[in-house]
Design a protein around this motif. Structure first.
Motif, PDB file in Angstrom:
ATOM      1  N   SER A 158      44.744  46.165  38.118  1.00 60.99           N
ATOM      2  CA  SER A 158      43.530  45.388  38.374  1.00 60.99           C
ATOM      3  C   SER A 158      43.003  45.726  39.753  1.00 60.99           C
ATOM      4  CB  SER A 158      43.811  43.888  38.275  1.00 60.99           C
ATOM      5  OG  SER A 158      44.728  43.488  39.276  1.00 60.99           O
ATOM      6  N   SER A 159      41.711  45.494  39.949  1.00 64.39           N
ATOM      7  CA  SER A 159      41.086  45.757  41.243  1.00 64.39           C
ATOM      8  C   SER A 159      39.917  44.809  41.452  1.00 64.39           C
ATOM      9  CB  SER A 159      40.605  47.216  41.330  1.00 64.39           C
ATOM     10  OG  SER A 159      39.635  47.478  40.319  1.00 64.39           O
ATOM     11  N   LEU A 160      39.591  44.584  42.741  1.00 60.17           N
ATOM     12  CA  LEU A 160      38.454  43.751  43.117  1.00 60.17           C
ATOM     13  C   LEU A 160      37.397  44.645  43.766  1.00 60.17           C
ATOM     14  CD1 LEU A 160      40.321  40.694  44.717  1.00 60.17           C
ATOM     15  CD2 LEU A 160      39.313  40.825  42.432  1.00 60.17           C
TER      16      LEU A 160
ATOM     17  N   ASN B  89      45.374  33.477  39.447  1.00 62.06           N
ATOM     18  CA  ASN B  89      46.168  32.683  40.397  1.00 62.06           C
ATOM     19  C   ASN B  89      46.423  31.264  39.891  1.00 62.06           C
ATOM     20  OD1 ASN B  89      46.080  34.971  41.997  1.00 62.06           O
ATOM     21  ND2 ASN B  89      44.493  34.182  43.362  1.00 62.06           N
TER      22      ASN B  89
ATOM     23  N   ILE C  96      38.176  34.872  46.904  1.00 60.68           N
ATOM     24  CA  ILE C  96      39.530  35.213  46.465  1.00 60.68           C
ATOM     25  C   ILE C  96      39.889  36.571  47.056  1.00 60.68           C
ATOM     26  CG2 ILE C  96      41.018  35.705  44.485  1.00 60.68           C
ATOM     27  CD1 ILE C  96      39.386  33.764  42.837  1.00 60.68           C
ATOM     28  N   GLN C  97      40.826  36.576  47.963  1.00 59.21           N
ATOM     29  CA  GLN C  97      41.196  37.798  48.666  1.00 59.21           C
ATOM     30  C   GLN C  97      42.303  38.573  47.965  1.00 59.21           C
ATOM     31  OE1 GLN C  97      39.449  38.842  51.308  1.00 59.21           O
ATOM     32  NE2 GLN C  97      38.179  36.993  51.125  1.00 59.21           N
ATOM     33  N   GLU C  98      43.132  37.869  47.228  1.00 60.83           N
ATOM     34  CA  GLU C  98      44.281  38.525  46.592  1.00 60.83           C
ATOM     35  C   GLU C  98      44.511  37.919  45.214  1.00 60.83           C
ATOM     36  OE1 GLU C  98      49.073  39.323  47.393  1.00 60.83           O
ATOM     37  OE2 GLU C  98      47.847  38.187  48.825  1.00 60.83           O
ATOM     38  N   VAL C  99      44.845  38.780  44.277  1.00 61.64           N
ATOM     39  CA  VAL C  99      45.160  38.338  42.917  1.00 61.64           C
ATOM     40  C   VAL C  99      46.652  38.536  42.695  1.00 61.64           C
ATOM     41  CG1 VAL C  99      44.779  38.722  40.459  1.00 61.64           C
ATOM     42  CG2 VAL C  99      42.864  38.906  42.055  1.00 61.64           C
ATOM     43  N   SER C 100      47.373  37.428  42.582  1.00 58.55           N
ATOM     44  CA  SER C 100      48.828  37.490  42.431  1.00 58.55           C
ATOM     45  C   SER C 100      49.293  37.178  41.013  1.00 58.55           C
ATOM     46  CB  SER C 100      49.495  36.507  43.404  1.00 58.55           C
ATOM     47  OG  SER C 100      49.033  35.185  43.163  1.00 58.55           O
TER      48      SER C 100
END
Length: 245
Positions: free
Chosen positions: A130-132, A183, A224-228
């Motif tokens: 995945s990517s933002l 998240n 949203i800075q990070e997708v965990s």
């Protein structure tokens, strides 16, 4: 009228003298005298009876003896409360059943793979990452931009033909629905695009042993800075599944 009142008074006086015990025989009233007394008494009672307009009213013997008539509203209250109690019991049972179904369904949804959810037979479907980004570009012709205040979450899904012969993939005819939960809190539905590699509208032949990359694109808040953690939800032919990626 005055003479009539005098006559009636005289009759009452005669009756009182006759009824007062002096050792003499009781005075017997004539029919005319009896009728006069009854008529006068009836007129007097009717004049001072405030319930005259109600007509005859049945009164229980207990009331006449000084006992209070039992109140009935308590029985009515009980009758109206009982259905409410049954309804509350039914709602509680329905909630418990729904909770039991959800608990039993969760393991099944988590154990299914994306390929099984899509039902592509010998074609496997695996999320490769995945990517933002603010813009996704397939080529100079095909690109998708995020609207202000959002960003794009791009999932790369690899379709691999694991059979020994060429396979035709037609996801467009299945009209699948995709959504994600990011998240654990943020949910979003997949964007409908004209990208040739959009998984939801993919129509291509895949040679035996070959693979093609497709994408699913979602718009999520730009803060949203990070997708965990990502949960992908599918809805195909009335069946819904959740796949942890």
């Amino acid at each position: 009228m005055k003479n009539r009142k005098i006559k009636i008074t005289a009759v009452f006086l005669a009756a009182s003298f006759a009824l007062s015990g002096c050792g003499e025989a009781l005075y017997e009233l004539t029919p005319e005298e009896t009728a006069a007394i009854v008529g006068y008494a009836s007129h007097t009672v009717a004049k001072f009876n405030t319930f005259q307009q109600d007509g005859e009213i049945f009164v229980m013997q207990e009331v006449l003896d000084g006992e209070e008539e039992p109140e009935e509203p308590a029985a009515d209250t009980q009758e109206t409360e009982e259905p409410a109690t049954e309804q509350e019991d039914t709602e509680t049972a329905d909630k418990q059943n729904a909770s039991d179904v959800q608990d039993t369904a969760s393991p099944q949804e988590e154990s299914i793979s994306l390929g099984e959810a899509l039902g592509l037979g010998g074609i496997s479907a695996v999320c490769k990452g995945s990517s933002l980004c603010a813009t996704y570009e397939k080529s100079d012709v095909f690109a998708v931009d995020a609207v202000p205040g959002t960003q794009l979450l791009v999932l790369t899904i690899e379709l691999a033909n694991q059979s020994g012969q060429d396979q035709h993939v037609d996801l467009l005819s299945l009209k699948p629905g995709f959504s994600v939960v990011v998240n654990g809190t943020q949910s979003a539905a997949a964007q409908t695009t004209i990208l040739p590699n959009d998984l939801s509208t993919y129509q291509e032949d895949i040679a035996a042993g070959a693979s093609n990359n497709t994408v699913l694109i979602f718009q999520i808040p730009e803060n949203i800075q990070e997708v965990s953690d990502i949960q992908l939800k599918t809805a195909i032919n009335g069946e819904q599944h959740t796949i942890n990626l």
